[in-house]
Design an enzyme around this catalytic site. Structure first.
Site, PDB file in Angstrom:
ATOM      1  N   ILE A 318      55.945   8.110  34.272  1.00  0.00           N
ATOM      2  CA  ILE A 318      55.285   8.688  33.103  1.00  0.00           C
ATOM      3  C   ILE A 318      54.176   9.629  33.563  1.00  0.00           C
ATOM      4  O   ILE A 318      53.352   9.266  34.393  1.00  0.00           O
ATOM      5  CB  ILE A 318      54.710   7.575  32.201  1.00  0.00           C
ATOM      6  CG1 ILE A 318      55.843   6.677  31.680  1.00  0.00           C
ATOM      7  CG2 ILE A 318      53.927   8.174  31.037  1.00  0.00           C
ATOM      8  CD1 ILE A 318      55.370   5.453  30.935  1.00  0.00           C
ATOM      9  N   MET A 321      47.615  11.364  32.404  1.00  0.00           N
ATOM     10  CA  MET A 321      46.717  12.137  31.547  1.00  0.00           C
ATOM     11  C   MET A 321      45.581  12.780  32.333  1.00  0.00           C
ATOM     12  O   MET A 321      44.892  13.660  31.825  1.00  0.00           O
ATOM     13  CB  MET A 321      46.145  11.228  30.453  1.00  0.00           C
ATOM     14  CG  MET A 321      47.186  10.780  29.442  1.00  0.00           C
ATOM     15  SD  MET A 321      46.473   9.808  28.090  1.00  0.00           S
ATOM     16  CE  MET A 321      46.297   8.215  28.883  1.00  0.00           C
ATOM     17  N   ASP A 371      45.412   2.920  49.607  1.00  0.00           N
ATOM     18  CA  ASP A 371      44.462   3.820  50.253  1.00  0.00           C
ATOM     19  C   ASP A 371      44.922   5.264  50.050  1.00  0.00           C
ATOM     20  O   ASP A 371      46.106   5.532  49.821  1.00  0.00           O
ATOM     21  CB  ASP A 371      44.376   3.501  51.745  1.00  0.00           C
ATOM     22  CG  ASP A 371      43.122   4.060  52.391  1.00  0.00           C
ATOM     23  OD1 ASP A 371      42.253   4.566  51.661  1.00  0.00           O
ATOM     24  OD2 ASP A 371      43.017   3.995  53.626  1.00  0.00           O
TER      25      ASP A 371
END
Length: 583
Positions: A318, A321, A371
């Site tokens: 997905i 944003m 990391d």
């Protein structure tokens, strides 16, 4: 510029690196005392301060060089001569590989990450690959079972530098032999021997004995995590002897080990045999040389690029944003750019996002946060960028991109290990695999919380699944400390109509979190809801989170294990200590 200045500059840079690595070793050498004194807060502070040492010393050298050159500009030929002089200093230098990375860092700081060319930087090493030098002292010691395994293990444990008494050394030896017998078979054990690293590997609340177990069928890892009880007595918590287990212990989602390594290249070569799946970058990362690991990571990327005709594409999953994420289809890493503008519900700045990523770099990642390596002015060939991705880059991050004709320069990005997004994984699995994934997700949340980390956005899409099936968090823009959150119960509805209203009937302040609401998006899938309620229902209770906050505020540091609870000797063979249960 005066004659001979190039050599002076080269020597100044190398001396600056000497000072940095000397401090690095000094901080590392305190790990034994911190472990013996159970000074866990000092352990955390030492981890952070060691990470900052590198950039601090780069800054000191840059200031020295500005004084030496008196602010005068330097031409291309002068810079080439500096690098030539520096290269001549390295053949007899024991830490040549990290010294090259330090040179790169000084150059980038001086010239603001511009003109990053192989002529001016050590894009690839100037020294022969895996250069072997005479080692002043052996890295490891061999132990043979001439008088049986009990005697062998007694010698190994008695040779350790730890100054605390053992809770029950004979018991631990019996448990180790029992594990080895179960793993290798009673007949094979007399034909095996062990090689043990001279230095212990410290991390969190454990001192790891790292060794190699040579068997008739090959070499296996031999890892013993040594813990201390609340009364200050030592015990071996388990024995790990598979490459998969060792890979998790040295994983990319864990904090760096504190291991005294005056010759890091030699230690990396020694570790390679028991960690065959780890790249050179990952091995340097594991022993705390994270800046050189970044150099090696970039070299691995360039080597992959040279042998591949793949195009960069948007990463599966997905779309975020805040971050734009892309990858090469066959490459095991992703590239993450902070977008110029965020979705309306993301009320934050790019500086806040970068601060969150730095927080993760410095914090104990407890095996649950990936990391990252941070790059500036990252160059991509346009021919290797899929048109759809190029359009997306221009749409979402035009201010981060400079067009140079055949190439683009990305002003700032992160490189991170590629994983299967958890939401995609959950769509593809059933039965026990689904159950394991939900158990892992809940365990990840618990372990992050115990380490004073609240993920913020707990949606499945913000977590990934590693090749070992572990669930790891990788979306950090809403991350914060547990102690900064106000966990609240949802007040009872005043009227039946309240529960049908589009707006809550109670006030909500910044920092308020209502764990009962987690159920709405974590349990919506009918396959997942019952499993979640069975294994992790307490995550939906505000009092669970508040109790964790209380422990954190009281100064309690939770135990962190790089293996399953069922692998602990206390679970397999009987009680050992009064320390906290594994999560």
């Amino acid at each position: 510029m005066p004659r001979g200045l190039e050599l002076l500059i080269a020597q100044t840079i190398l001396q600056g690196f000497d000072a940095q690595y000397g401090r690095f070793l000094e901080v590392t050498s305190g790990a034994q005392q911190r472990f013996e004194q159970a000074d866990w807060h000092a352990v955390q502070q030492a981890m952070k301060s060691r990470i900052h040492l590198y950039d601090h010393h780069v800054g000191l050298v840059v200031e020295q060089l500005r004084c030496i050159t008196d602010g005068k500009s330097t031409d291309a030929d002068f810079l080439l001569r500096v690098k030539e002089h520096y290269t001549r200093l390295l053949p007899d230098y024991p830490r040549f590989e990290i010294a090259e990375s330090f040179f790169n860092s000084v150059y980038c700081r001086l010239f603001d990450h511009r003109s990053l060319t192989p002529e001016r930087l050590f894009i690839f090493s100037s020294q022969p690959e895996r250069r072997f030098r005479t080692i002043p002292r052996p890295l490891a010691k061999d132990f043979f079972p001439d008088h049986g395994w009990e005697t062998l293990l007694m010698r190994i444990l008695s040779d350790l530098p730890l100054r605390l008494p053992w809770q029950n050394k004979s018991r631990d030896i019996r448990y180790i032999i029992a594990h080895l017998t179960e793993t290798l078979g009673e007949d094979a054990l007399p034909c095996c021997h062990v090689q043990v690293a001279n230095e212990l590997f410290y991390r969190n609340k454990a001192a790891w004995l790292v060794g190699k177990l040579t068997t008739p069928d090959g070499t296996l890892p031999f890892l013993l995590p040594i813990h201390r009880t609340d009364e200050g007595e030592l015990f071996v918590d388990t024995c790990l002897t598979t490459t998969a287990e060792a890979s998790i212990v040295f994983g990319f989602a864990r904090s760096y080990f504190m291991v005294y390594a005056p010759l890091p290249a030699a230690l990396v070569e020694w570790l390679r045999e028991i960690l065959p799946g780890k790249t050179t970058a990952e091995l340097y990362m594991a022993i705390g040389c994270q800046k050189h690991a970044k150099t090696e990571s970039y070299r691995e990327y360039l080597c992959y690029l040279a042998e591949s005709d793949e195009k960069f594409i948007e990463a599966p999953g997905i779309r975020g944003m805040v971050m734009l994420v892309f990858t090469l289809p066959g490459f095991d890493r992703v590239f993450k750019i902070i977008k110029d503008k965020f979705a309306p519900q993301k009320e934050m700045s790019a500086a806040h996002v970068r601060a969150c990523y730095q927080l993760v770099k410095e914090h104990d990642r407890v095996g649950r946060m990936a990391d990252t390596q941070e790059f500036e002015n990252f160059v991509l060939d346009k021919r290797q960028i899929d048109p759809a991705l190029m359009a997306l880059l221009r749409q979402e991050a035009p201010e981060k991109i400079t067009d140079l004709g055949e190439h683009i320069v990305i002003r700032h990005l992160y490189i991170e290990r590629r994983m299967v997004p958890l939401n995609i994984w959950l769509e593809q699995v059933e039965g026990q695999q689904l159950r394991d994934a939900i158990e892992e997700y809940g365990n990840a949340i618990r372990q992050l919380a115990a380490a004073n980390i609240f993920p913020g956005d707990m949606l499945f899409k913000n977590f990934g699944v590693t090749r070992h099936g572990r669930v790891v968090f990788y979306d950090y823009d809403e991350i914060c400390y547990m102690t900064e959150v106000n966990f609240r119960d949802i007040p009872p509805a005043r009227y039946p109509e309240d529960e049908l209203a589009s707006e809550p009937w109670y006030s909500v302040s910044p920092g308020d979190v209502f764990p009962e609401e987690f159920r709405h998006w974590l349990c919506a899938d009918p396959r997942i809801g019952p499993l979640f309620e069975e294994m992790h229902a307490d995550l939906f209770r505000a009092d669970y989170w508040r109790a964790l906050q209380t422990r954190i505020k009281e100064g309690h540091v939770e135990d962190v294990y790089a293996y399953r609870r069922r692998q602990r000797f206390s679970v397999r063979y009987g009680a050992i200590s009064s320390t906290a249960n594994s999560s």
